[in-house]
Design a protein around this motif. Structure first.
Motif, short mmCIF file in Angstrom:
data_model
loop_
_atom_site.label_atom_id
_atom_site.label_comp_id
_atom_site.label_asym_id
_atom_site.label_seq_id
_atom_site.Cartn_x
_atom_site.Cartn_y
_atom_site.Cartn_z
N ARG A 272 0.84 -1.21 0.00
CA ARG A 272 0.00 0.00 0.00
C ARG A 272 0.87 1.26 0.00
N GLY A 273 2.04 1.14 -0.59
CA GLY A 273 3.02 2.22 -0.57
C GLY A 273 3.96 2.07 0.62
N ALA A 274 4.70 3.11 0.92
CA ALA A 274 5.53 3.12 2.12
C ALA A 274 4.61 3.44 3.30
N SER A 275 3.79 2.45 3.67
CA SER A 275 2.66 2.73 4.56
C SER A 275 3.05 2.74 6.03
N HIS A 276 4.32 2.50 6.35
CA HIS A 276 4.78 2.76 7.71
C HIS A 276 5.01 4.26 7.92
N HIS B 146 -8.44 -0.62 0.76
CA HIS B 146 -8.35 -2.00 1.23
C HIS B 146 -9.67 -2.50 1.83
N ASP B 147 -10.22 -1.76 2.76
CA ASP B 147 -11.37 -2.24 3.51
C ASP B 147 -12.66 -2.13 2.71
N ARG B 148 -13.62 -2.95 3.09
CA ARG B 148 -14.95 -2.86 2.50
C ARG B 148 -15.60 -1.53 2.84
N LYS C 290 -10.26 -7.13 -4.44
CA LYS C 290 -10.82 -7.46 -3.14
C LYS C 290 -12.18 -8.13 -3.28
N HIS C 291 -12.35 -9.24 -2.57
CA HIS C 291 -13.61 -10.00 -2.57
C HIS C 291 -13.89 -10.51 -1.16
N PRO C 292 -15.17 -10.79 -0.84
CA PRO C 292 -16.35 -10.64 -1.69
C PRO C 292 -16.76 -9.17 -1.83
#
Length: 258
Positions: free
Chosen positions: A17-21, A58-60, A122-124
């Motif tokens: 997700r990139g340099a996500s730190h 990322h998240d629904r 991403k599923h479902p």
């Protein structure tokens, strides 16, 4: 094969997700930092908005990563773009809007060196197969759907998604992501397996068994030095990490000692 495909010293480092730190995930700041940090590729998660736009979330739902509420697939791009996706680690939101996949694609192509994209569908999701269809349509518009450039890989925990992607774009390299043990059968149309680091810690012999099936192995999410050392000792091909600069430097140092 491109430099991005091969990776440094034969081991690839992909920015999760990139340099996500260091920056809020799935933001241009995170991806630009990852490019500056020397990541071989950029990982992203994609979903469809209510009006069919391919967005990197990322998240629904949007609550964790924005100042809004609701399900991504039930919000239009205009509604998503009005939210602040800059909130991070409890800090105040900082004015980053939702990132379109096309914007990330353009950022990678304009990096000045080969930078790959590892794209997870991403599923479902209520979008079903429309998600893969839109992703392939976008890649085809940029001449990347046949896989010849070596710059784009597709990933999923869903066997059905991998099957759809193969039918739509059989030349794209595919990665079957794993949270549990792989069944005896080979994952559909995938040349790579992607177990989580917890699974590798519990069962280090898994890497050798996957290699014996003819699969290359990438492990997520590898941030700790002990986990980097474990993966290199086991012969893992690719590391996905929130800390691309630190992990790339550690990989180079450990391999130089051999």
């Amino acid at each position: 094969m491109t430099q991005a495909t091969l990776g440094r010293n034969g081991v690839r480092v992909i920015a999760h997700r990139g340099a996500s730190h260091d920056h809020p995930e799935h933001t241009l700041a995170a991806y630009r930092q990852a490019i500056a940090d020397g990541a071989d590729a950029l990982e992203c998660d994609v979903r469809l908005s209510a009006d069919g736009r391919l967005v990197c979330v990322h998240d629904r739902r949007v609550e964790r990563t924005s100042d809004g509420r609701g399900v991504v697939s039930a919000l239009t791009y205009e509604e998503l773009a009005a939210l602040d996706f800059g909130g991070w680690k409890g800090e105040p939101h900082r004015g980053a809007r939702v990132l379109l996949f096309e914007e990330l694609l353009q950022e990678a192509l304009g990096a000045g060196r080969p930078v790959g994209l590892a794209v997870e569908t991403k599923h479902p999701t209520r979008a079903g197969g429309r998600l893969e269809a839109e992703l392939v349509r976008m890649l085809r518009a940029y001449g990347l759907a046949d896989g010849a450039s070596g710059l784009v890989e597709v990933m999923s925990f869903s066997r059905n998604a991998l099957t759809r992607l193969h039918r739509l774009a059989p030349g794209l390299p595919a990665v079957y992501l794993m949270e549990r043990r792989l069944r005896p059968v080979r994952p559909p149309f995938a040349g790579h397996a992607g177990p989580g680091i917890e699974l590798v810690r519990r069962d280090p012999g898994l890497v050798a068994r996957l290699h014996a099936k003819g699969l290359r192995v990438r492990v997520w999410t590898v941030d700790e030095p002990a986990d980097v050392e474990l993966c290199l000792r086991l012969g893992v091909d690719t590391l996905i990490t929130n800390r691309p600069r630190e992990v790339r430097e550690l990989v180079s140092g450990l391999l130089a000692e051999r």
